[in-house]
Write a protein that holds these residues in place. Structure first.
Motif, PDB file in Angstrom:
ATOM      1  N   ASP A  64     -21.393 -10.843  25.875  1.00 11.88           N
ATOM      2  CA  ASP A  64     -22.840 -11.053  26.454  1.00 11.88           C
ATOM      3  C   ASP A  64     -23.696 -11.546  25.289  1.00 11.88           C
ATOM      4  OD1 ASP A  64     -22.117 -10.207  28.816  1.00 11.88           O
ATOM      5  OD2 ASP A  64     -23.016  -8.320  28.770  1.00 11.88           O
ATOM      6  N   PRO A  80     -25.103 -19.146  24.731  1.00 11.08           N
ATOM      7  CA  PRO A  80     -24.458 -20.072  25.055  1.00 11.08           C
ATOM      8  C   PRO A  80     -24.231 -21.180  24.531  1.00 11.08           C
ATOM      9  CG  PRO A  80     -26.733 -19.857  25.684  1.00 11.08           C
ATOM     10  CD  PRO A  80     -26.366 -18.903  24.919  1.00 11.08           C
ATOM     11  N   SER A  81     -22.993 -22.256  24.910  1.00 13.52           N
ATOM     12  CA  SER A  81     -22.862 -23.371  24.170  1.00 13.52           C
ATOM     13  C   SER A  81     -23.204 -24.686  24.834  1.00 13.52           C
ATOM     14  CB  SER A  81     -21.426 -23.235  23.546  1.00 13.52           C
ATOM     15  OG  SER A  81     -20.511 -23.374  24.800  1.00 13.52           O
ATOM     16  N   GLN A  82     -23.360 -25.724  23.959  1.00 12.20           N
ATOM     17  CA  GLN A  82     -24.044 -26.823  24.410  1.00 12.20           C
ATOM     18  C   GLN A  82     -23.251 -28.011  23.941  1.00 12.20           C
ATOM     19  OE1 GLN A  82     -27.867 -27.264  22.921  1.00 12.20           O
ATOM     20  NE2 GLN A  82     -28.354 -28.758  24.423  1.00 12.20           N
ATOM     21  N   GLN A 140     -23.317 -23.710  19.086  1.00 11.33           N
ATOM     22  CA  GLN A 140     -23.443 -22.533  19.779  1.00 11.33           C
ATOM     23  C   GLN A 140     -24.659 -21.701  18.546  1.00 11.33           C
ATOM     24  OE1 GLN A 140     -20.052 -19.988  19.862  1.00 11.33           O
ATOM     25  NE2 GLN A 140     -20.427 -19.731  22.388  1.00 11.33           N
TER      26      GLN A 140
END
Ligand SMILES: Nc1nc2c(c(=O)[nH]1)N[C@H]1C(S)=C(S)[C@@H](COP(=O)(O)OP(=O)(O)OC[C@H]3O[C@@H](n4cnc5c(=O)[nH]c(N)nc54)[C@H](O)[C@@H]3O)O[C@H]1N2
Ligand SMILES: Nc1nc2c(c(=O)[nH]1)N[C@H]1C(S)=C(S)[C@@H](COP(=O)(O)OP(=O)(O)OC[C@H]3O[C@@H](n4cnc5c(=O)[nH]c(N)nc54)[C@H](O)[C@@H]3O)O[C@H]1N2
Ligand code: SF4
Ligand SMILES: [Mo]
Length: 691
Positions: free
Chosen positions: A8, A12-14, A35
């Motif tokens: 958790d 989040p990755s992009q 990230q």
């Protein structure tokens, strides 16, 4: 912490779409995974057909380079003597103020005493020559002729075909014969090689024409290991064979070429015997090459040539390119999409350079143009009527001239001048940065926006910044914007931001599509010269160029022997070529440990017989020398070197070599026949065991 809690906590990755900035024909589309503001992975974009989701080893290591502990992340000011590489941190404001205060009095006397020096550290149109060019145009600085790579071949191609135009790379997959000419494609044009392999699986024959037995030559059906600088002789002998066997597309020649009777006569003088002697290869090899090429005409099968820059870094490089570029017209190869030739595709791109570079800022001023190849001599020249003002200030960006320019003994002496004011925009403290008065930290491709063309395919690529600039790094454009402000330049063009500059580059393209996909293919015909239409003055493929004749040059292509031709006698009997190392890109990546570990150390490949004659064993440290200098490295006895030719691979950083030099200690500042290009591979040396 439980494992689910750890999961958790992972931000989040992009994925951000980008373009590889390097000086490589492949111009890959990148996908950078970010990230928590950190770029953790750089991959090839699978949606981009040319990239095919695959990057070379070098650029897969881009995060290692970007987050390298030795990145320069603050402005640095010199404290030691020139070249000692000793610097202290200063603020941006104090650096830019001081730089402007040093440039202003020089500009007041003669702005041409200021020289920009840049090349293709990034190929981006924005971080390359946009704001920088505007700055130097407004200043009235000397102009730079950016010739160091492909000027000779480029000029040869333009005079013959009318532009840097050619086959679409994807059609090589359908060719039946591919001549890989002066190119180590596996090392430096990997994404072309994928198409060549596909053609091979479909039954095509691959022939490699290269003095070095490269990893590409290993995988071709045949390898013609000609002497450096003899390609025009080979092409002319091929023509003679086509003529005597009448493997000629007379209809194509009549309709779409200029100067055939004259070229025919010249080619007839190139018997197999004569060419074999000049090229240092068996006659039968040339005969078989011509037969393979002619057979494609008889059988109406597509024959393609991937010509690369390796063959044009010699005195006659421009003429050799012209001779080779005549071949496809002779057999009508251009009629099919999978036939013809590709040298550079950059001329296909409708870039609005004036909008980016604003040459109008010069007004009525016409500054002199200096050639980047002769920077070694030019830095040491005094003010004179033919040269103009002595160079007093040098601003280097996107280039590492102390390592990459020829005759580096002279380059170093020039950079070492205590009275020269040098500013270097860089990622790292390169050999060149060692000589700076100021090093300014520049962003990498992951940290800035840019837009690209390609010289190996025909897609436009957009690069979006994936992460924020590291440390205090600034984009090249921002550095020149701020420098312009400190100089008091108030033209509104200095306020354009990078997105505005990206939008200016291609007025005819749909920017929304670029934003959405990251790339866009140019609308081009599959076979550019199927029915002629060459953008030359005559509209034809110009075997004979009136433009060249009007300059007092030979209107027809010919073989011009090297300045330093192999086979001549002592004291320097060996020809040295210095082609790219697979895991470096010119001098970029030499300081990335994982890549340097693959390359090992600076090497000289030498044929067993040439080594034995000198008492040299594999792994011995040798001294390679000529009148220009001396360079120590390790000898590798290797089948990759033909007799009479030694291969000094890659452009190593001087300071990472054995004795603080590299191969360019030996190369000369002489220029090519066309285009005023460098003659890196026109270089005779002697080799001996180092003591
Ligand atoms: N991995 C890697 N990729 C690169 C580069 C790099 O440094 N490393 N450099 C990039 C740059 S700047 C460029 S310009 C491009 C293209 O750069 P190129 O210089 O075209 O690179 P190569 O494909 O290695 O082709 C050079 C080949 O030409 C051969 N050669 C040398 N002399 C002669 C000659 O007289 N005749 C013939 N027929 N062949 C000769 C060499 O042995 C070598 O195998 O590659 C780019 N890609
Ligand atoms: N002996 C020999 N010499 C050669 C060659 C050869 O085959 N043999 N090849 C020649 C050829 S083909 C070429 S093209 C030239 C290449 O010469 P250069 O264009 O000088 O190429 P690089 O050595 O890669 O150096 C580029 C530098 O730009 C920096 N850089 C990259 N991106 C940016 C940026 O966004 N901002 C700033 N400020 N800096 C950036 C990199 O850190 C790097 O140090 O070398 C030539 N020299
Ligand atoms: S250097 Fe060339 S092959 Fe490697 S990622 Fe960049 S464009 Fe692709
Ligand atoms: Mo290059």
């Amino acid at each position: 912490m439980s494992s689910s809690a750890a999961r958790d906590a992972t931000p989040p990755s992009q994925q951000i779409r980008g373009a590889c900035p390097h000086d490589c024909p492949d111009t890959c589309a990148l996908l950078t995974t970010v990230q928590g503001g950190v770029a953790i992975r750089v991959q090839g974009n699978p949606e981009h057909p040319q990239t095919h989701g695959v990057l070379c080893t070098k650029v897969s290591r881009y995060p290692e380079r970007t987050y390298h502990p030795q990145r320069i992340l603050q402005p640095l000011k010199r404290v030691g003597h020139k070249g000692a590489g000793q610097f202290e941190r200063v603020s941006w404001d104090s650096a830019l103020r001081d730089i402007a205060s040093r440039l202003k009095p020089i500009a007041a006397r003669d702005p041409q005493a200021i020289l920009p020096y840049s090349y293709a550290g990034t190929m981006g149109l924005v971080q390359g020559e946009s704001m920088a060019a505007r700055f130097f145009h407004q200043l009235g600085a000397s102009l730079l002729d950016r010739t160091i790579c492909a000027a000779a071949g480029g000029e040869g191609l333009v005079r013959t075909l009318g532009g840097k135009l050619g086959m679409k790379v994807e059609f090589f997959a359908q060719s039946k014969l591919i001549l890989i000419w002066g190119s180590n494609s596996i090392g430096s044009n990997l994404h072309f090689w994928r198409y060549a392999l596909e053609a091979k699986r479909l039954g095509a024959k691959l022939i490699c024409i290269d003095p070095r037995k490269t990893e590409t030559a290993d995988k071709c059906h045949e390898h013609i290991a000609l002497l450096p600088g003899t390609d025009a002789a080979l092409a002319l002998a091929m023509m003679r064979e086509l003529i005597v066997h009448d493997w000629l597309d007379h209809d194509y020649i009549d309709q779409h070429t200029l100067g055939w009777p004259e070229l025919r006569e010249r080619a007839l003088a190139w018997t197999l015997e004569r060419a074999a002697q000049v090229c240092g290869v068996p006659q039968a090899q040339i005969e078989s090459l011509a037969r393979d090429y002619g057979r494609c005409f008889i059988e109406q099968q597509p024959a393609a040539i991937r010509l690369n820059y390796g063959m044009q870094r010699v005195r006659g490089g421009g003429n050799a390119t012209r001779a080779i570029a005549c071949l496809p017209a002779l057999i009508g190869a251009w009629r099919q999409p999978a036939g013809g030739l590709l040298f550079s595709s950059s001329g296909h791109f409708p870039v609005d350079k004036s909008a980016l570079q604003r040459p109008d800022l010069l007004g009525a001023r016409t500054p002199r143009t200096l050639n980047m190849v002769s920077i070694g001599d030019d830095l040491q020249r005094a003010t004179s009527s033919d040269f103009g003002a002595r160079i007093e200030a040098l601003i280097v960006y996107n280039s590492n001239p102390v390592a990459v320019a020829p005759d580096s003994g002279q380059v170093v002496q020039g950079f070492a001048r205590e009275d020269l004011f040098t500013v270097v925009l860089e990622h790292f403290q390169t050999d060149t940065a060692d000589y700076a008065d100021y090093i300014l930290p520049a962003t990498t491709q992951l940290e800035h926006d840019d837009i690209h063309l390609s010289y190996g395919h025909t897609d436009v690529l957009l690069n979006r910044a994936a992460i924020a600039p590291l440390g205090e790094a600034k984009t090249n454009t921002q550095i020149f914007r701020e420098l312009a402000a400190h100089m008091g330049f108030d033209d509104p063009c200095f306020a354009d931001d990078d997105e505005a500059l990206c939008r200016l580059a291609y007025p005819s393209l749909d920017y929304a599509q670029l934003l959405a996909r990251g790339f866009a293919s140019l609308p081009l015909p599959d076979a550019p010269f199927a029915s002629g239409g060459f953008p030359t003055p005559s509209g034809k493929c110009e075997f004979y160029s009136a433009t060249l004749a009007a300059q007092g040059l030979d209107g027809l292509p010919d073989h011009l022997p090297n300045y330093e031709a192999a086979g001549s006698s002592a004291p320097y009997p060996l020809a040295m070529i210095s082609p790219p190392a697979r895991n470096f890109l010119n001098s970029t990546f030499v300081n990335v440990t994982s890549l340097r570990d693959i390359e090992g150390e600076p090497l000289l490949e030498i044929a067993a017989a040439d080594a034995a004659a000198r008492g040299i064993q594999n792994g011995a440290v040798v001294r390679v020398f000529n009148d220009r200098g001396s360079y120590r490295c390790t000898a590798r006895l290797s089948e990759r070197a033909r007799s009479g030719v030694v291969n000094g691979l890659g452009v190593w950083w001087r300071k990472l070599g054995l004795d603080g030099t590299n191969v360019n200690q030996l190369t000369s500042q002489r220029l090519t026949d066309l285009g005023r290009g460098p003659t890196f591979y026109d270089c005779l040396v002697q080799v001996e065991l180092a003591r």
